[in-house]
Every structure is written in structure tokens, then in C-alpha cells.
Write a protein that holds these residues in place. Structure first.
Motif, short mmCIF file in Angstrom:
data_model
loop_
_atom_site.label_atom_id
_atom_site.label_comp_id
_atom_site.label_asym_id
_atom_site.label_seq_id
_atom_site.Cartn_x
_atom_site.Cartn_y
_atom_site.Cartn_z
N THR A 151 -6.99 -0.77 0.29
CA THR A 151 -7.25 0.52 -0.38
C THR A 151 -8.64 1.13 0.23
OG1 THR A 151 -8.97 -0.90 -1.68
CG2 THR A 151 -6.82 -0.64 -2.83
N ARG A 205 2.76 1.32 -0.57
CA ARG A 205 2.07 0.86 -1.82
C ARG A 205 1.23 1.98 -2.31
NH1 ARG A 205 0.67 -3.89 0.31
NH2 ARG A 205 -1.54 -3.33 0.33
N ASP A 206 1.43 2.47 -3.71
CA ASP A 206 0.59 3.78 -4.13
C ASP A 206 -0.83 3.59 -3.75
OD1 ASP A 206 2.51 5.03 -5.19
OD2 ASP A 206 2.73 3.83 -7.24
N THR A 207 -1.66 2.19 -3.74
CA THR A 207 -3.03 2.09 -3.67
C THR A 207 -3.10 1.98 -1.92
OG1 THR A 207 -2.65 -0.44 -4.26
CG2 THR A 207 -2.95 1.13 -5.95
N TYR A 208 -2.27 1.82 -1.29
CA TYR A 208 -2.42 1.53 0.20
C TYR A 208 -2.81 3.11 0.95
CZ TYR A 208 -1.34 -0.91 4.55
OH TYR A 208 -1.60 -1.77 5.63
N ALA A 212 1.63 5.38 1.21
CA ALA A 212 2.08 5.60 0.06
C ALA A 212 3.57 5.76 0.02
CB ALA A 212 1.66 6.78 -0.65
#
Length: 481
Positions: A151, A205-208, A212
């Protein structure tokens, strides 16, 4: 390797014997006499029906260890891939890379160690340049960076080193790539003025930060050989416009990028192992590879990991890294068709080429439940008239096998160490096992560099082949064959 019962009586029958300013890296030149190779154990045993003891070496009579160079701090993290040039071998390690002088294969010596953490430090070389893959979120692009949460990702991608002085490599350039660089493949340009790096990465990942979903592409870096500090991403082709294989949660990986790509430049061909899909590509335009055929194995394959062509370019072997390099899969419970290799014949011509499944290959020895074992990195052995390769299987050791008959592959030699532990599942063993100029070099994740000598009538013609430079995923054609 993915980010993250006992050996039975089934044993095989032996057949036969910068950026504009330089980026500084920490370089440790080995003092004279340091990291001396350990003598190989004598009297290696034949395959038996019992589990070898802890670290006990067993082998077929035609494959023997002639040297081992243990890991040294600070490069005492997990060993990874290998590349070769002249009398040197370059070994990746999660903490950097090591340069070995292998002019005397029975007594390799450490020339230099470069401390530059960043998993998994997949490695390739070309002339005076060395390339490293960083696939963990870092605080910056220096060799003093720290790992940070995804993140908070600041940098991951490719690092470029000048290795004109093998004892003192210099970090000269970084190139950031989407989702980092789990692996990369060196592809020579047709004009000889540059090289390309096909960068494989996955796991969005959406939080990476910077990674994304969807992530159905690779990154292509162009490196001008006369001005390597001008290296830059020139294309990010989408290989899976339909999103690729959707996967089965907890069982089979969905396609969200590629794990590794092998290219055959002289045939303008590439094979991609892309998590849930195996693909064949036309790379006649280096900056715009085209997928011409795609295969899936929804029955037995869990994670398409890597690929190897035969010399004629008429076959391709894909590996399945079932369990992501963290499970015991060479046992009776898993069986012979999972965590294995799959052999495909390539039929047709041009864009009409297709891959046709013929058979699976897996080492014919059960490992203990405490041993991480699965198909991993290997290379073709340059044998005239036959298709033979050597391959790493983590704790399963090193296997040499013949797939001349695509439907009936067979092992012709093996070498392995016994379990690291008899109490719990423990990761270790050979990450990469490659044939180079007369010997097999294995980068053991824990034990360091092993050198093996294969003596078998089926591979004697390989002794005639000598490479000036060898990056396994940049597959050469044997001249004159």
C-alpha cells in the motif's frame, strides 16, 4: 517461486550410465581463498527404496557432484536464478547476486558479491550489462532500500549493472515497471544495437500501489547498448484482452499477468507461462509480440510457471509449480500428473501454429512429506538428434530426462540431497539447474552453487557445444544442427 507420506518404493530403474548519475551498490570483493568450494561427497549411492538421510546425497551413477560453493553473508538469503558468460556464472539471491569464476568447474571461486536486496533478483547478462528483477515493494530504487507494504510502494522493477569489471559491478540504471518484475527475459534486437527485456509480473490488488487489476500485460523495456542509462519501457502489450483463465479459488490460478517467458529469437517465437494459461507468441516485432495460440489444463495444472523449447522449435515443455514452491507434491497422494511438466508438440506454420498436448513428466521418486518438491527451472541440453533437458525440482533435486518421444518421456539421470528436516515441511533444494559448456550448474536455495558432471552416451554430443553467453530463457539454436 510464487510470492506467497514418505518416499515410497517407487524408484526409477537406472537406464545408463542510472539514471544520469550512477546509483551506488554495495560491492564486496571476495578476499583470496574465501568461499572455497567444498569437496563433493564420495561414493554417491544408487537410487534405493528408502528415504535418504538428512542432507545425504543420492544419485544415478551417470551424474555426480564435483563441487559445491556455500552461500556467504550478506548474500545468505534464498538463491534464485543463474546466467552465464564466458568463464563466469552469475547467481541471483534475494539479497543481490554473486559472480563466480567457473573456469575450473571442479573449483569455482567467488569473484564478487553485490548486496542489493529485492526479491527475487531474477538475473540475465548481455555483454557488459547485467539485469536484476525486483518484485517486492521498496522504499526507493537504491540498493539500500527497505521493503515497504504494497500500500506504500514507491519502486519495483528492473535494475541495470555495468559488469565490465567483474570484480566491481556498478549499478547504473533503474526502470520501474507495473507490478514490479517477478522475472524478465532478454530478447536481442534484430539490428544488434539494443536488447529488450520482457518483464513478467502478476498478483494485482486494488490496494497495491502501481499494481491495480486488471493486469493482463507484460512490460517491454528497450536497452540501447551504447547508452544503457537510456533504458525505458517502450510498450505494455495486453496479452489477454478477454482477461485470461478465471481460475478456481484455492486450486488453480487465474491469469493476471505472466510468470515467465522463454523466447527463441532465431525463430521469432516465444512461449509464455502465464499462471492459468500457456501461450505461444510471434515476436518478429520485438515491441509488439502477438499471441498466436493458447492452451489450458483445467484438470491437472495449477500454476503455469516456465517453458522450454526443443532445438527444432517443434515442442514446448511447460512446468506447473503446484503449491507455489511451498508444498510437498512429489508424493503418492499428489500423483504423477500434478506439479509436473506438460509436453506439447507445436504443429502447423505461421499464425496457424498450435500446441498439442502429448504427455506429462514428473520425477519417478516419491519425496518425504517434509520436502518441498515440484517442477521448476531447467534447460535444454544441446544434444544432436534428441530432446533432453535438465531440470530443478527444489528438494526433489536435479533430473535429466529425455522427451524425444513426446508421449513417452523418461528420466536418464538424477542427483538429490535428502530432506533438510524430518520433522516439518522445509523449503530448500535446487531452484535452477542448467547445462552450460560441459557441466550442470545448480543454484541451491540453501546450500549454494553445486556443479555436477553428466557422463552418458546419449548426451556426449553436447560436449561439442560452447556458448559465449547463456541466458536460459533466451534460448539459443545450436549452430549447424
Amino acid at each position: 517461486m510464487i510470492r506467497l507420506p514418505t518416499r515410497q518404493t517407487r524408484r526409477f530403474k537406472i537406464v545408463s550410465l542510472a539514471a544520469a548519475s550512477l546509483l551506488l551498490a554495495s560491492v564486496v570483493t571476495a578476499p583470496p581463498g574465501s568461499a572455497a568450494p567444498q569437496s563433493a561427497p564420495t561414493g554417491t549411492a544408487d537410487a534405493s527404496n528408502t528415504i535418504p538421510g538428512v542432507d545425504e546425497i543420492v544419485s544415478s551413477p551417470n551424474l555426480r557432484q564435483i563441487a559445491n560453493v556455500p552461500k556467504q553473508a550478506p548474500l545468505d538469503a534464498t538463491n534464485s536464478d543463474l546466467a552465464f558468460q564466458g568463464k563466469y556464472a552469475f547467481a541471483g539471491n534475494y539479497n543481490g547476486f554473486v559472480t563466480y569464476d567457473i573456469s575450473k568447474p571442479s573449483a569455482p571461486t567467488v569473484v564478487s558479491s553485490v548486496f542489493c536486496p529485492g526479491s527475487q533478483n531474477d538475473i540475465s547478462v548481455h555483454d557488459d550489462l547485467l539485469f536484476l528483477s525486483t518484485d517486492s515493494p521498496r522504499s526507493d530504487d537504491s540498493c539500500d532500500s527497505a521493503q515497504v507494504p504494497s500500500t506504500e510502494t514507491v519502486w519495483e522493477g528492473i535494475k541495470v549493472f555495468d559488469i565490465s569489471d567483474k570484480a566491481n559491478p556498478r549499478y547504473i540504471k533503474s526502470v520501474q515497471t507495473a507490478c514490479g518484475s517477478h522475472t524478465h527475459t532478454l530478447v536481442p534486437a534484430k539490428d544488434g544495437r539494443s536488447v529488450y527485456l520482457y518483464v513478467s509480473s502478476y498478483g494485482p490488488r486494488d490496494t497495491y500501489v502501481g499494481c491495480a487489476p486488471p493486469h493482463d500485460s507484460i512490460s517491454i523495456i528497450k536497452v540501447p547498448l551504447r547508452k544503457p542509462t537510456e533504458a525505458a519501457v517502450v510498450a505494455t502489450p495486453n496479452l489477454f484482452p478477454d482477461g485470461g483463465y478465471e481460475g478456481v479459488p484455492g486450486q488453480k490460478s487465474a491469469t493476471s499477468g505472466c510468470h515467465d517467458i522463454t523466447v527463441y529469437p532465431q525463430k521469432d517465437l516465444a512461449a509464455g507461462a502465464c499462471m492459468g494459461d500457456g501461450i505461444l507468441m510471434d515476436i518478429s516485432n520485438r515491441e509488439a509480440p502477438r499471441v498466436i495460440n493458447r492452451v489450458r489444463d483445467t484438470v491437472n495444472f495449477a500454476f503455469w510457471h516456465s517453458a522450454t523449447f526443443n532445438n527444432a522449435g517443434t515442442k514446448v515443455v511447460f512446468t506447473d509449480e503446484l503449491g507455489g514452491g511451498g508444498a510437498a507434491t512429489c508424493n503418492e497422494a499428489v500423483g504423477p500428473n500434478r506439479g509436473a511438466d506438460a509436453i506439447y508438440d507445436i504443429t502447423g506454420r505461421g499464425d496457424a501454429r498450435t500446441m498439442v498436448f502429448r504427455s506429462y513428466y514428473k520425477i519417478p521418486r516419491y519425496n518425504a512429506d517434509t520436502e518441498v518438491c515440484v517442477a521448476h527451472n531447467g534447460s535444454l541440453i544441446p544434444v544432436f538428434g534428441r530432446d533432453i533437458m535438465v531440470q530443478a525440482w527444489y528438494n526433489g533435486g536435479v533430473s535429466v530426462w529425455d522427451f524425444t518421444d513426446s508421449a513417452h518421456p523418461e528420466e536418464i539421470a538424477f542427483w538429490e540431497r535428502g530432506p533438510i528436516s524430518t520433522d516439518r515441511l522445509t523449503f530448500g533444494g535446487s531452484w535452477s539447474a542448467y547445462y552450460y559448456n560441459g557441466h550442470i550448474y545448480s543454484n541451491d536455495t540453501r546450500k549454494g552453487l553445486d556443479v555436477l558432471k553428466l557422463t552418458d552416451w546419449r548426451t556426449w554430443t553436447a560436449e561439442r557445444v560452447r556458448y559465449r553467453e547463456f541466458n536460459v530463457q533466451t534460448q539459443p539454436r545450436y549452430r549447424g544442427w
